[in-house]
Design an enzyme around this catalytic site. Structure first.
Site, short mmCIF file in Angstrom:
data_model
loop_
_atom_site.label_atom_id
_atom_site.label_comp_id
_atom_site.label_asym_id
_atom_site.label_seq_id
_atom_site.Cartn_x
_atom_site.Cartn_y
_atom_site.Cartn_z
N HIS A 177 0.80 -1.23 0.00
CA HIS A 177 0.00 0.00 0.00
C HIS A 177 0.84 1.28 0.00
O HIS A 177 0.35 2.34 0.39
CB HIS A 177 -0.97 -0.01 1.19
CG HIS A 177 -0.30 0.08 2.53
ND1 HIS A 177 -0.86 -0.46 3.67
CD2 HIS A 177 0.87 0.64 2.94
CE1 HIS A 177 -0.05 -0.24 4.70
NE2 HIS A 177 1.00 0.44 4.28
N GLU A 182 3.14 -5.59 8.84
CA GLU A 182 1.87 -5.34 8.15
C GLU A 182 1.35 -6.62 7.47
O GLU A 182 0.14 -6.77 7.24
CB GLU A 182 2.03 -4.24 7.09
CG GLU A 182 2.21 -2.84 7.68
CD GLU A 182 2.41 -1.75 6.63
OE1 GLU A 182 2.30 -0.58 6.99
OE2 GLU A 182 2.69 -2.05 5.45
N HIS A 240 9.74 -4.13 4.57
CA HIS A 240 10.23 -2.75 4.61
C HIS A 240 10.42 -2.30 6.05
O HIS A 240 9.75 -2.77 6.95
CB HIS A 240 9.35 -1.77 3.83
CG HIS A 240 7.92 -1.59 4.29
ND1 HIS A 240 7.01 -2.60 4.42
CD2 HIS A 240 7.23 -0.46 4.60
CE1 HIS A 240 5.82 -2.11 4.78
NE2 HIS A 240 5.93 -0.81 4.90
N HIS A 277 -2.47 4.48 9.67
CA HIS A 277 -1.12 4.89 10.07
C HIS A 277 -1.19 6.12 10.97
O HIS A 277 -0.73 7.20 10.59
CB HIS A 277 -0.27 5.18 8.84
CG HIS A 277 -0.07 4.01 7.92
ND1 HIS A 277 -1.06 3.54 7.07
CD2 HIS A 277 0.99 3.21 7.71
CE1 HIS A 277 -0.59 2.52 6.39
NE2 HIS A 277 0.64 2.29 6.75
C1 DHB Z 1 6.24 3.46 3.04
C2 DHB Z 1 5.59 2.25 3.18
C3 DHB Z 1 4.49 2.10 4.02
O1 DHB Z 1 3.85 0.93 4.24
C4 DHB Z 1 4.01 3.20 4.70
O2 DHB Z 1 2.92 3.04 5.45
C5 DHB Z 1 4.65 4.42 4.60
C6 DHB Z 1 5.76 4.55 3.76
C7 DHB Z 1 7.41 3.63 2.13
O3 DHB Z 1 7.85 2.67 1.50
O4 DHB Z 1 7.91 4.75 2.00
FE FE Z 2 2.25 1.10 5.78
#
Ligand code: DHB
Ligand code: FE
Length: 284
Positions: A12, A244, A197, A59
């Site tokens: 997302h 997540e 991530h 978030h």
């Molecule tokens: C990023 C990824 C995410 O899941 C998020 O909530 C905010 C930023 C990113 O890759 O920058």
């Molecule tokens: Fe996220």
């Protein structure tokens, strides 16, 4: 009766929404990301659901440290795109399905899962970016998303977060709830967020492509065993925001016990700081 016909899984990343909204999709960097969704947009048109049950995480937009529901079901008639600091995304409002959402709340809570009932909530990139990826850009005023959406928010931001096992079993309770709704509705369930991530600290930028692909393999073939994985493994292997991915287990748990048909699979690094993963599974 209502029926879950398929599940969709997708990352997302907020920068994907910005790329769409600022007309950057043809740039080589983004073209590679969006190419993975060409099939999906056509598939959505060919398999238009009556309702999408969309599992996502907020978030710290609608919720904050003041109130942290582990699981929250949206029972409202509509939801506005949230202002995450640079104005709301120019996308249509999200229409809900209060009748089905209330039925699912009734059934799942009576099945011993504690859901918070939410009648007012702005929806952030966690919900609108998957909609944009699957449905394409829509005019914010004259356009509309193809069907009503039931937002289902999961806390994966502030510890303690729910286990994969609990998410998977919750998915089963959602399936039972949908299948006991007395109207012939074609319902899709989407699990969103992930893949690997990490946005902060010394490991910021962490991506683990091998682990991600194994997660996709196991989500398809052995979700029950995958659901036993403790949260520390997600964080260690897929980064702090890799957690997540437990939301994908809710969607997978809502699928039939028979092996699904894999309609589409896509994996790409990078999109912003994130590995993008995407699956479409159909019930057979
Ligand atoms: C990023 C990824 C995410 O899941 C998020 O909530 C905010 C930023 C990113 O890759 O920058
Ligand atoms: Fe996220």
């Amino acid at each position: 009766m209502a029926k879950i016909t398929a599940s969709v899984y997708t990352s997302h990343v907020p920068a994907i929404g910005a790329a769409l909204d600022l007309g950057k999709t043809a740039e080589p960097y983004w073209q590679k990301v969006f190419s993975g969704y060409d099939f999906s947009k056509q598939w959505m048109k060919d398999n238009k659901p009556d309702v999408v049950f969309l599992v996502f995480n907020d978030h710290a937009t609608a919720f904050s440290l003041e109130m942290i529901p582990t699981f929250a079901i949206g029972t409202a008639a509509q939801y506005q795109p949230a202002d995450e600091g640079w104005g709301p995304r120019p996308v249509p409002q999200v229409m809900g399905h209060p009748a089905l959402a209330s039925h699912i709340a009734q059934s799942v809570i009576q099945d011993d899962f504690d859901l918070t009932i939410v009648n007012k909530m702005d929806v952030d990139h966690g919900l609108t970016v998957p909609l944009s990826l699957m449905c394409g850009q829509q005019d914010p005023v004259k356009g509309a998303w193809p069907c009503p959406v039931i937002p289902f928010a999961v806390n994966v931001v502030q510890y303690p977060v729910p286990s994969g096992r609990r998410c998977y079993n919750l998915g089963k309770a959602i399936r039972k709830a949908v299948e006991s709704y007395d109207e012939d509705l074609n319902v899709q369930i989407w699990g969103t967020g992930g893949m690997s991530h990490q946005l902060q600290g010394p490991r910021a930028g962490l991506i683990n492509a091998e682990w991600d692909n194994r997660f996709l393999d196991r989500l398809i073939a052995e979700p029950e065993a995958l659901a036993q994985m403790p949260h520390i493994d997600y964080v260690r292997e897929a980064g702090s925001e890799g957690i997540e991915l437990v939301m994908w287990l809710i969607a997978r748990g809502a699928m039939s016990d028979k092996p699904p048909t894999v309609r589409h699979r896509f994996y790409h690094v990078p999109a912003s700081n994130t590995a993008v993963g995407h699956l479409i599974l159909e019930n057979t």
